[in-house]
Design a protein around this motif. Structure first.
Motif, PDB file in Angstrom:
ATOM      1  N   UNK A  11      -3.226 -31.589   9.521  1.00  0.00           N
ATOM      2  CA  UNK A  11      -1.978 -31.336   9.641  1.00  0.00           C
ATOM      3  C   UNK A  11      -1.489 -30.314  10.810  1.00  0.00           C
ATOM      4  N   UNK A  12      -2.318 -29.872  11.655  1.00  0.00           N
ATOM      5  CA  UNK A  12      -2.092 -29.167  12.826  1.00  0.00           C
ATOM      6  C   UNK A  12      -2.146 -30.097  13.876  1.00  0.00           C
ATOM      7  N   UNK A  13      -2.435 -31.463  13.854  1.00  0.00           N
ATOM      8  CA  UNK A  13      -2.339 -32.445  14.838  1.00  0.00           C
ATOM      9  C   UNK A  13      -0.869 -32.758  15.331  1.00  0.00           C
ATOM     10  N   UNK A  14      -0.651 -33.012  16.671  1.00  0.00           N
ATOM     11  CA  UNK A  14       0.645 -33.181  17.105  1.00  0.00           C
ATOM     12  C   UNK A  14       0.763 -34.481  18.117  1.00  0.00           C
TER      13      UNK A  14
ATOM     14  N   UNK B  39       5.184 -40.463  15.393  1.00  0.00           N
ATOM     15  CA  UNK B  39       4.338 -40.524  14.167  1.00  0.00           C
ATOM     16  C   UNK B  39       2.721 -40.719  14.521  1.00  0.00           C
ATOM     17  N   UNK B  40       1.958 -40.033  13.676  1.00  0.00           N
ATOM     18  CA  UNK B  40       0.532 -40.128  13.930  1.00  0.00           C
ATOM     19  C   UNK B  40      -0.108 -40.717  12.849  1.00  0.00           C
ATOM     20  N   UNK B  41      -1.330 -41.547  12.938  1.00  0.00           N
ATOM     21  CA  UNK B  41      -1.938 -42.031  11.785  1.00  0.00           C
ATOM     22  C   UNK B  41      -3.669 -41.551  12.184  1.00  0.00           C
ATOM     23  N   UNK B  42      -4.136 -41.225  11.191  1.00  0.00           N
ATOM     24  CA  UNK B  42      -5.312 -40.659  11.078  1.00  0.00           C
ATOM     25  C   UNK B  42      -6.477 -41.594  10.735  1.00  0.00           C
ATOM     26  N   UNK B  43      -7.692 -41.183  11.334  1.00  0.00           N
ATOM     27  CA  UNK B  43      -9.134 -41.646  10.726  1.00  0.00           C
ATOM     28  C   UNK B  43      -9.999 -40.722  10.821  1.00  0.00           C
ATOM     29  N   UNK B  44     -10.516 -40.550   9.538  1.00  0.00           N
ATOM     30  CA  UNK B  44     -11.834 -39.476   9.470  1.00  0.00           C
ATOM     31  C   UNK B  44     -13.043 -40.261   9.352  1.00  0.00           C
TER      32      UNK B  44
ATOM     33  N   UNK C  23      -6.838 -38.767  15.899  1.00  0.00           N
ATOM     34  CA  UNK C  23      -5.651 -38.899  15.811  1.00  0.00           C
ATOM     35  C   UNK C  23      -5.022 -40.058  16.804  1.00  0.00           C
ATOM     36  N   UNK C  24      -4.176 -40.988  16.267  1.00  0.00           N
ATOM     37  CA  UNK C  24      -3.520 -41.955  17.025  1.00  0.00           C
ATOM     38  C   UNK C  24      -2.069 -42.028  17.100  1.00  0.00           C
ATOM     39  N   UNK C  25      -1.467 -42.239  18.040  1.00  0.00           N
ATOM     40  CA  UNK C  25       0.143 -42.268  18.253  1.00  0.00           C
ATOM     41  C   UNK C  25       0.401 -43.502  18.054  1.00  0.00           C
ATOM     42  N   UNK C  26       1.876 -43.715  18.182  1.00  0.00           N
ATOM     43  CA  UNK C  26       2.589 -44.836  18.151  1.00  0.00           C
ATOM     44  C   UNK C  26       2.280 -45.758  19.285  1.00  0.00           C
ATOM     45  N   UNK C  27       1.849 -45.133  20.432  1.00  0.00           N
ATOM     46  CA  UNK C  27       1.532 -45.919  21.657  1.00  0.00           C
ATOM     47  C   UNK C  27      -0.054 -46.277  21.691  1.00  0.00           C
ATOM     48  N   UNK C  28      -0.697 -45.998  20.552  1.00  0.00           N
ATOM     49  CA  UNK C  28      -2.139 -46.517  20.666  1.00  0.00           C
ATOM     50  C   UNK C  28      -3.067 -45.472  21.462  1.00  0.00           C
ATOM     51  N   UNK C  29      -2.390 -44.404  21.724  1.00  0.00           N
ATOM     52  CA  UNK C  29      -3.364 -43.387  22.492  1.00  0.00           C
ATOM     53  C   UNK C  29      -4.124 -42.492  21.459  1.00  0.00           C
ATOM     54  N   UNK C  30      -5.294 -42.187  21.704  1.00  0.00           N
ATOM     55  CA  UNK C  30      -6.160 -41.763  20.788  1.00  0.00           C
ATOM     56  C   UNK C  30      -6.789 -40.042  21.214  1.00  0.00           C
ATOM     57  N   UNK C  31      -6.775 -39.115  20.277  1.00  0.00           N
ATOM     58  CA  UNK C  31      -7.566 -38.006  20.712  1.00  0.00           C
ATOM     59  C   UNK C  31      -8.451 -37.733  19.461  1.00  0.00           C
TER      60      UNK C  31
ATOM     61  N   UNK D 222      -1.080 -38.836  25.368  1.00  0.00           N
ATOM     62  CA  UNK D 222      -1.941 -38.961  24.249  1.00  0.00           C
ATOM     63  C   UNK D 222      -1.560 -37.602  23.155  1.00  0.00           C
ATOM     64  N   UNK D 223      -2.004 -38.066  21.835  1.00  0.00           N
ATOM     65  CA  UNK D 223      -1.663 -36.997  20.715  1.00  0.00           C
ATOM     66  C   UNK D 223      -2.723 -35.714  20.825  1.00  0.00           C
ATOM     67  N   UNK D 224      -2.534 -34.899  20.221  1.00  0.00           N
ATOM     68  CA  UNK D 224      -3.653 -33.734  20.102  1.00  0.00           C
ATOM     69  C   UNK D 224      -4.062 -33.740  18.619  1.00  0.00           C
ATOM     70  N   UNK D 225      -5.313 -34.231  18.522  1.00  0.00           N
ATOM     71  CA  UNK D 225      -6.215 -34.220  17.310  1.00  0.00           C
ATOM     72  C   UNK D 225      -6.590 -32.772  16.745  1.00  0.00           C
ATOM     73  N   UNK D 226      -6.131 -32.216  15.866  1.00  0.00           N
ATOM     74  CA  UNK D 226      -6.736 -30.813  15.545  1.00  0.00           C
ATOM     75  C   UNK D 226      -7.359 -31.129  13.788  1.00  0.00           C
ATOM     76  N   UNK D 227      -8.845 -31.205  13.631  1.00  0.00           N
ATOM     77  CA  UNK D 227      -9.324 -31.183  12.369  1.00  0.00           C
ATOM     78  C   UNK D 227      -9.310 -29.933  11.527  1.00  0.00           C
TER      79      UNK D 227
END
Length: 181
Positions: free
Chosen positions: A23-26, A32-37, A75-83, A1-6
């Motif tokens: 921007x610190x998320x990875x 690539x990551x997509x974001x939802x606030x 934060x959501x990665x291309x494999x649809x995994x979330x953090x 999964x990605x690492x979301x950093x708010x």
């Protein structure tokens, strides 16, 4: 999964522009990551773009104690995994100065009663604490009370010539900001 950093918690004053920062998320996979606030708590604000890496909003007006807004980042990665991660934005109250209004100019006959009127004075946030009237030009007169909204006095007797008396109204709000007119 990605690492979301708010991003780091922030403090802002009303009505500052605030930027959230993911921007610190990875993504350890390098994708690539997509974001939802989403706002979780506090006075409601409108984000410029809830799917941006760095959305912005204007800090809301708050009461004297301030308030805190909490935002949840997904934060959501291309494999649809979330953090998920959250960030707190503390909003501090800013006391705006009052606006003194001594009322319109008046024309009165000698010996008549004159009422000064500061009732159009305003304070947007914490209210007016004090009114203070001061004669700054013209003959001496006795005000009924120099610290009320609408003091009165008797127009002086004159020798057929017009006389101008000028008063200054100074108001003070609860935060000790002052304004004069």
């Amino acid at each position: 999964p990605p690492m979301a950093i708010a991003g780091e918690d922030q403090t802002a004053a009303e009505p500052d522009r605030v930027t959230l920062d993911a921007s610190g998320s990875s993504d350890p996979s390098g994708g690539e990551l997509s974001y939802s606030w989403r706002q979780f708590s506090g006075p409601s604000v409108e984000l410029s773009d809830p799917e941006a890496v760095q959305p912005t909003f204007n800090a809301p007006y708050v009461q004297a104690g301030g308030d805190t807004l909490i935002f949840l980042l997904t934060a959501i990665n291309e494999a649809e995994k979330k953090d998920r991660d959250s960030v707190a934005i503390s909003i501090t109250w800013t006391n705006t100065p009052p606006n003194a209004n001594a009322g319109p100019d008046q024309v009165v006959d000698a010996g008549g009663t004159v009422q000064l009127d500061g009732s159009r004075s305003t304070d947007a946030d914490d209210g007016i604490k004090n009114y203070s009237w001061e004669r700054i030009d013209g003959p001496e007169v006795a005000l009924s009370s120099a610290d009320t909204i609408k003091p009165i006095f008797a127009a002086p007797e004159i020798d057929g010539q017009p006389v101008i008396i000028v008063f200054r109204l100074t108001i003070t709000d609860q935060g000790d900001n002052a304004s004069s007119d």
